[in-house]
Design an enzyme around this catalytic site. Structure first.
Site, PDB file in Angstrom:
ATOM      1  N   GLY A 163     -47.954 -35.679  25.447  1.00 11.15           N
ATOM      2  CA  GLY A 163     -49.203 -35.689  24.698  1.00 11.15           C
ATOM      3  C   GLY A 163     -49.520 -37.107  24.261  1.00 11.15           C
ATOM      4  CD  GLN A 186     -49.851 -41.512  20.350  1.00 11.34           C
ATOM      5  OE1 GLN A 186     -50.308 -40.502  20.889  1.00 11.34           O
ATOM      6  NE2 GLN A 186     -48.560 -41.795  20.348  1.00 11.34           N
ATOM      7  CB  CYS A 216     -44.078 -40.202  18.162  1.00 15.04           C
ATOM      8  SG  CYS A 216     -45.766 -40.804  18.225  1.00 15.04           S
ATOM      9  CG  LEU A 217     -45.240 -41.549  24.137  1.00 14.89           C
ATOM     10  CD1 LEU A 217     -46.425 -41.413  25.074  1.00 14.89           C
ATOM     11  CD2 LEU A 217     -43.971 -41.859  24.910  1.00 14.89           C
ATOM     12  CG  HIS A 220     -46.848 -35.092  17.622  1.00 14.68           C
ATOM     13  ND1 HIS A 220     -45.554 -35.428  17.264  1.00 14.68           N
ATOM     14  CD2 HIS A 220     -47.414 -36.229  18.090  1.00 14.68           C
ATOM     15  CE1 HIS A 220     -45.370 -36.722  17.508  1.00 14.68           C
ATOM     16  NE2 HIS A 220     -46.476 -37.226  18.018  1.00 14.68           N
ATOM     17  CD  GLU A 221     -50.102 -35.961  20.929  1.00 16.84           C
ATOM     18  OE1 GLU A 221     -50.635 -37.018  20.561  1.00 16.84           O
ATOM     19  OE2 GLU A 221     -48.905 -35.906  21.276  1.00 16.84           O
ATOM     20  CG  HIS A 255     -50.925 -39.347  16.838  1.00 12.71           C
ATOM     21  ND1 HIS A 255     -50.290 -40.456  16.340  1.00 12.71           N
ATOM     22  CD2 HIS A 255     -50.024 -38.756  17.656  1.00 12.71           C
ATOM     23  CE1 HIS A 255     -49.057 -40.526  16.836  1.00 12.71           C
ATOM     24  NE2 HIS A 255     -48.865 -39.496  17.644  1.00 12.71           N
TER      25      HIS A 255
HETATM   26 ZN    ZN Z   1     -47.125 -39.089  18.656  1.00 11.94          ZN
END
Ligand code: ZN
Length: 169
Positions: free
Chosen positions: A46, A51, A93-94, A135-136, A139
């Protein structure tokens, strides 16, 4: 454009509440393509627009197994309209390097938004997809999963990152 650079904590741009998308312009279509490409390259399941430094409410995700053909989904202006239950799972998380932690989420959610053609879309999700969507969407509100863990755990991570930063320079 293609691959975009993924911002990482403690970048201030990850803390911004993003604006809804008003119009599905070519830029938004390009952003969605780039986000999907960036997500697969990472690899991740995701990715949210902030991000990659775009402060608009767009997410992409694909929780399919790596063996299956890719099927990236995009949601524009996603909103959680229903949630129930509780699930605790390990998240990463990236944008949060070298760290995983258990996070408590709703185990089932109903999310409403638009697809990339502007059609309204409702997704009923549980398990991994429910977690990814929460989660997304977090963000888009400037929230990282480390904002949802204990203060102690969070401060240990922040300390570790600061030390690393010093070591690097
Ligand atoms: Zn994330």
């Amino acid at each position: 454009m293609g691959l975009r650079q993924i911002l990482t904590f403690p970048d201030e741009r990850l803390k911004v509440e993003c604006e809804p998308v008003e119009e599905l312009t070519d830029e938004i279509q390009e952003l969605i393509d780039d986000m999907a490409e960036t997500m697969y390259a990472a690899p991740g399941i995701g990715l949210a627009a902030p991000q990659v430094g775009e402060q608009c409410r767009v997410i992409v995700f694909d929780v399919g197994s790596r063996e299956e053909p890719r099927n990236p989904m995009a949601l524009i202006n996603p909103e959680i309209v229903e949630c129930e239950g509780e699930i605790v799972s390990e998240e990463g998380c990236l944008s949060v390097l070298d760290y995983n932690s258990e996070v408590k989420r709703s185990s089932r959610v109903c999310v409403r938004g638009l697809d990339r053609e502007g059609r309204s879309l409702e997704i009923e999700a549980d398990d991994l997809l429910a977690i990814v969507l929460q989660h997304e969407i977090d963000h888009l509100d400037g929230i990282l999963f480390i904002d949802r863990i204990s203060k102690l755990k969070r401060s240990l991570y922040v300390k570790r990152m600061k030390k690393k930063e010093k070591g690097d320079t």
